[in-house]
Design a protein around this motif. Structure first.
Motif, PDB file in Angstrom:
ATOM      1  N   ASP A 176       0.866  -1.184   0.000  1.00 29.82           N
ATOM      2  CA  ASP A 176       0.000   0.000   0.000  1.00 29.82           C
ATOM      3  C   ASP A 176       0.899   1.229   0.000  1.00 29.82           C
ATOM      4  O   ASP A 176       1.459   1.596   1.025  1.00 29.82           O
ATOM      5  N   LEU A 177       1.025   1.848  -1.169  1.00 29.29           N
ATOM      6  CA  LEU A 177       1.902   3.020  -1.282  1.00 29.29           C
ATOM      7  C   LEU A 177       1.157   4.322  -1.043  1.00 29.29           C
ATOM      8  O   LEU A 177       1.761   5.388  -1.037  1.00 29.29           O
ATOM      9  N   GLY A 178      -0.151   4.240  -0.860  1.00 29.77           N
ATOM     10  CA  GLY A 178      -0.929   5.447  -0.605  1.00 29.77           C
ATOM     11  C   GLY A 178      -1.037   6.314  -1.841  1.00 29.77           C
ATOM     12  O   GLY A 178      -0.718   5.898  -2.952  1.00 29.77           O
ATOM     13  N   ASP A 179      -1.446   7.534  -1.609  1.00 32.72           N
ATOM     14  CA  ASP A 179      -1.681   8.460  -2.710  1.00 32.72           C
ATOM     15  C   ASP A 179      -0.551   9.461  -2.895  1.00 32.72           C
ATOM     16  O   ASP A 179      -0.664  10.419  -3.646  1.00 32.72           O
ATOM     17  N   GLY A 180       0.545   9.268  -2.179  1.00 32.66           N
ATOM     18  CA  GLY A 180       1.687  10.170  -2.298  1.00 32.66           C
ATOM     19  C   GLY A 180       1.679  11.319  -1.312  1.00 32.66           C
ATOM     20  O   GLY A 180       2.637  12.078  -1.248  1.00 32.66           O
ATOM     21  N   THR A 181       0.609  11.476  -0.532  1.00 27.19           N
ATOM     22  CA  THR A 181       0.542  12.598   0.408  1.00 27.19           C
ATOM     23  C   THR A 181       0.768  12.187   1.856  1.00 27.19           C
ATOM     24  O   THR A 181       1.111  13.028   2.672  1.00 27.19           O
ATOM     25  N   ARG A 182       0.582  10.931   2.171  1.00 25.74           N
ATOM     26  CA  ARG A 182       0.735  10.520   3.567  1.00 25.74           C
ATOM     27  C   ARG A 182       2.207  10.223   3.879  1.00 25.74           C
ATOM     28  O   ARG A 182       3.030  10.061   2.982  1.00 25.74           O
ATOM     29  N   SER A 183       2.505  10.092   5.149  1.00 23.18           N
ATOM     30  CA  SER A 183       3.884   9.968   5.596  1.00 23.18           C
ATOM     31  C   SER A 183       4.342   8.524   5.786  1.00 23.18           C
ATOM     32  O   SER A 183       5.378   8.284   6.387  1.00 23.18           O
ATOM     33  N   TRP A 184       3.627   7.552   5.272  1.00 19.21           N
ATOM     34  CA  TRP A 184       4.011   6.150   5.430  1.00 19.21           C
ATOM     35  C   TRP A 184       3.568   5.317   4.244  1.00 19.21           C
ATOM     36  O   TRP A 184       2.637   5.678   3.534  1.00 19.21           O
ATOM     37  N   ARG A 185       4.278   4.191   4.063  1.00 16.17           N
ATOM     38  CA  ARG A 185       3.977   3.215   3.011  1.00 16.17           C
ATOM     39  C   ARG A 185       4.111   1.821   3.596  1.00 16.17           C
ATOM     40  O   ARG A 185       4.937   1.592   4.476  1.00 16.17           O
ATOM     41  N   VAL A 186       3.330   0.894   3.068  1.00 24.51           N
ATOM     42  CA  VAL A 186       3.326  -0.474   3.584  1.00 24.51           C
ATOM     43  C   VAL A 186       3.950  -1.413   2.547  1.00 24.51           C
ATOM     44  O   VAL A 186       3.611  -1.359   1.361  1.00 24.51           O
ATOM     45  N   TYR A 187       4.835  -2.269   3.019  1.00 23.32           N
ATOM     46  CA  TYR A 187       5.519  -3.260   2.191  1.00 23.32           C
ATOM     47  C   TYR A 187       5.432  -4.615   2.883  1.00 23.32           C
ATOM     48  O   TYR A 187       5.106  -4.702   4.066  1.00 23.32           O
ATOM     49  N   ALA A 188       5.795  -5.664   2.162  1.00 20.62           N
ATOM     50  CA  ALA A 188       5.975  -6.980   2.762  1.00 20.62           C
ATOM     51  C   ALA A 188       7.436  -7.367   2.605  1.00 20.62           C
ATOM     52  O   ALA A 188       8.053  -7.092   1.566  1.00 20.62           O
ATOM     53  N   ASP A 189       7.989  -7.984   3.639  1.00 24.64           N
ATOM     54  CA  ASP A 189       9.340  -8.508   3.520  1.00 24.64           C
ATOM     55  C   ASP A 189       9.303  -9.776   2.662  1.00 24.64           C
ATOM     56  O   ASP A 189       8.220 -10.217   2.256  1.00 24.64           O
ATOM     57  N   PRO A 190      10.442 -10.381   2.346  1.00 29.90           N
ATOM     58  CA  PRO A 190      10.429 -11.550   1.467  1.00 29.90           C
ATOM     59  C   PRO A 190       9.632 -12.748   1.987  1.00 29.90           C
ATOM     60  O   PRO A 190       9.233 -13.608   1.207  1.00 29.90           O
ATOM     61  N   ALA A 191       9.358 -12.792   3.297  1.00 27.89           N
ATOM     62  CA  ALA A 191       8.544 -13.881   3.849  1.00 27.89           C
ATOM     63  C   ALA A 191       7.080 -13.479   3.983  1.00 27.89           C
ATOM     64  O   ALA A 191       6.275 -14.258   4.458  1.00 27.89           O
ATOM     65  N   GLY A 192       6.725 -12.256   3.556  1.00 32.23           N
ATOM     66  CA  GLY A 192       5.334 -11.819   3.565  1.00 32.23           C
ATOM     67  C   GLY A 192       4.906 -11.006   4.762  1.00 32.23           C
ATOM     68  O   GLY A 192       3.753 -10.588   4.843  1.00 32.23           O
ATOM     69  N   HIS A 193       5.809 -10.727   5.733  1.00 34.68           N
ATOM     70  CA  HIS A 193       5.437  -9.917   6.894  1.00 34.68           C
ATOM     71  C   HIS A 193       5.326  -8.451   6.481  1.00 34.68           C
ATOM     72  O   HIS A 193       6.249  -7.912   5.870  1.00 34.68           O
ATOM     73  N   PRO A 194       4.244  -7.790   6.837  1.00 31.63           N
ATOM     74  CA  PRO A 194       4.140  -6.373   6.514  1.00 31.63           C
ATOM     75  C   PRO A 194       5.079  -5.513   7.386  1.00 31.63           C
ATOM     76  O   PRO A 194       5.336  -5.856   8.535  1.00 31.63           O
ATOM     77  N   PHE A 195       5.578  -4.461   6.798  1.00 36.46           N
ATOM     78  CA  PHE A 195       6.306  -3.444   7.549  1.00 36.46           C
ATOM     79  C   PHE A 195       6.029  -2.112   6.891  1.00 36.46           C
ATOM     80  O   PHE A 195       5.684  -2.034   5.725  1.00 36.46           O
ATOM     81  N   CYS A 196       6.147  -1.052   7.691  1.00 32.55           N
ATOM     82  CA  CYS A 196       5.884   0.298   7.189  1.00 32.55           C
ATOM     83  C   CYS A 196       7.176   1.102   7.176  1.00 32.55           C
ATOM     84  O   CYS A 196       7.960   1.038   8.108  1.00 32.55           O
ATOM     85  N   LEU A 197       7.370   1.842   6.093  1.00 32.72           N
ATOM     86  CA  LEU A 197       8.384   2.883   6.070  1.00 32.72           C
ATOM     87  C   LEU A 197       7.649   4.175   6.428  1.00 32.72           C
ATOM     88  O   LEU A 197       6.627   4.502   5.818  1.00 32.72           O
ATOM     89  N   VAL A 198       8.156   4.865   7.439  1.00 33.97           N
ATOM     90  CA  VAL A 198       7.509   6.062   7.964  1.00 33.97           C
ATOM     91  C   VAL A 198       8.478   7.218   7.812  1.00 33.97           C
ATOM     92  O   VAL A 198       9.632   7.150   8.273  1.00 33.97           O
ATOM     93  N   ARG A 199       8.011   8.296   7.167  1.00 31.28           N
ATOM     94  CA  ARG A 199       8.868   9.480   6.973  1.00 31.28           C
ATOM     95  C   ARG A 199       9.178  10.134   8.312  1.00 31.28           C
ATOM     96  O   ARG A 199       8.311  10.343   9.130  1.00 31.28           O
ATOM     97  N   HIS A 200      10.450  10.436   8.506  1.00 32.94           N
ATOM     98  CA  HIS A 200      10.938  11.084   9.735  1.00 32.94           C
ATOM     99  C   HIS A 200      10.458  12.516   9.782  1.00 32.94           C
ATOM    100  O   HIS A 200      10.387  13.216   8.842  1.00 32.94           O
TER     101      HIS A 200
END
Length: 129
Positions: free
Chosen positions: A105-129
Motif C-alpha cells: 500500500d503506497l498510498g496516494d503520495g501525500t501521507r507519511s508512510w507506506r506499507v511493504y511486505a518482507d520476502p517472507a510476507g510480513h508487513p512493515f511500514c516505512l515512515v517518513r521522519h
C-alpha cells in the motif's frame, strides 16, 4: 516509568528461510546477522539480527508451513508489523524493492508512510521522519 516483570529479549518473526530474512532486515536496518550471543543457538532454523540502533534484536524462526499474512485481509491478519523510520520515502522505496520487499500500500503520495511486505510476507511500514 514502571518496571515490568521481564525485559524484551528479541522480536521473533516466523518465516520459511531464517538466514535470508535476517539478511534482508540487516540490509534494511543495518547491524550484524548471526552474531554469537549466549542467549540462543544459531542454526538452519534460527537466525538473528543485532540491529545497528539501540540494541534491538530481531530473531527469525523457520516454520515449515509458514503462511504469510495477507495485508489488509482480516481473515489472515498481519500478526504484527515493524515501523521503520526513514528520511526519504521515494529514495528508500527503490532500495527496499531491490532487497526483495513487495509494495502492499503506497498510498496516494501525500501521507507519511507506506506499507511493504518482507520476502517472507510480513508487513512493515516505512515512515517518513
Amino acid at each position: 516509568m514502571t518496571v515490568g516483570i521481564g525485559a524484551l529479549q528479541c522480536v521473533v518473526l516466523d518465516c520459511p528461510d531464517p538466514r535470508a530474512l535476517a539478511r534482508f532486515y540487516g540490509e534494511l536496518l543495518g547491524g550484524e546477522v548471526d552474531r554469537p550471543d549466549p542467549r540462543w543457538s544459531l542454526d538452519d532454523d534460527w537466525s538473528t539480527l543485532h540491529a545497528a540502533s539501540g540494541g534491538l534484536v530481531l530473531a527469525f524462526q523457520r516454520i515449515g508451513d509458514h503462511r504469510p499474512p495477507r495485508w489488509p485481509d482480516p481473515s489472515a491478519p498481519q500478526q504484527f508489523h515493524l515501523d521503520i523510520e526513514v528520511h526519504d520515502l521515494d529514495r528508500v522505496h527503490g532500495e527496499v524493492l531491490g532487497l526483495g520487499a513487495v509494495p502492499l500500500d503506497l498510498g496516494d503520495g501525500t501521507r507519511s508512510w507506506r506499507v511493504y511486505a518482507d520476502p517472507a510476507g510480513h508487513p512493515f511500514c516505512l515512515v517518513r521522519h
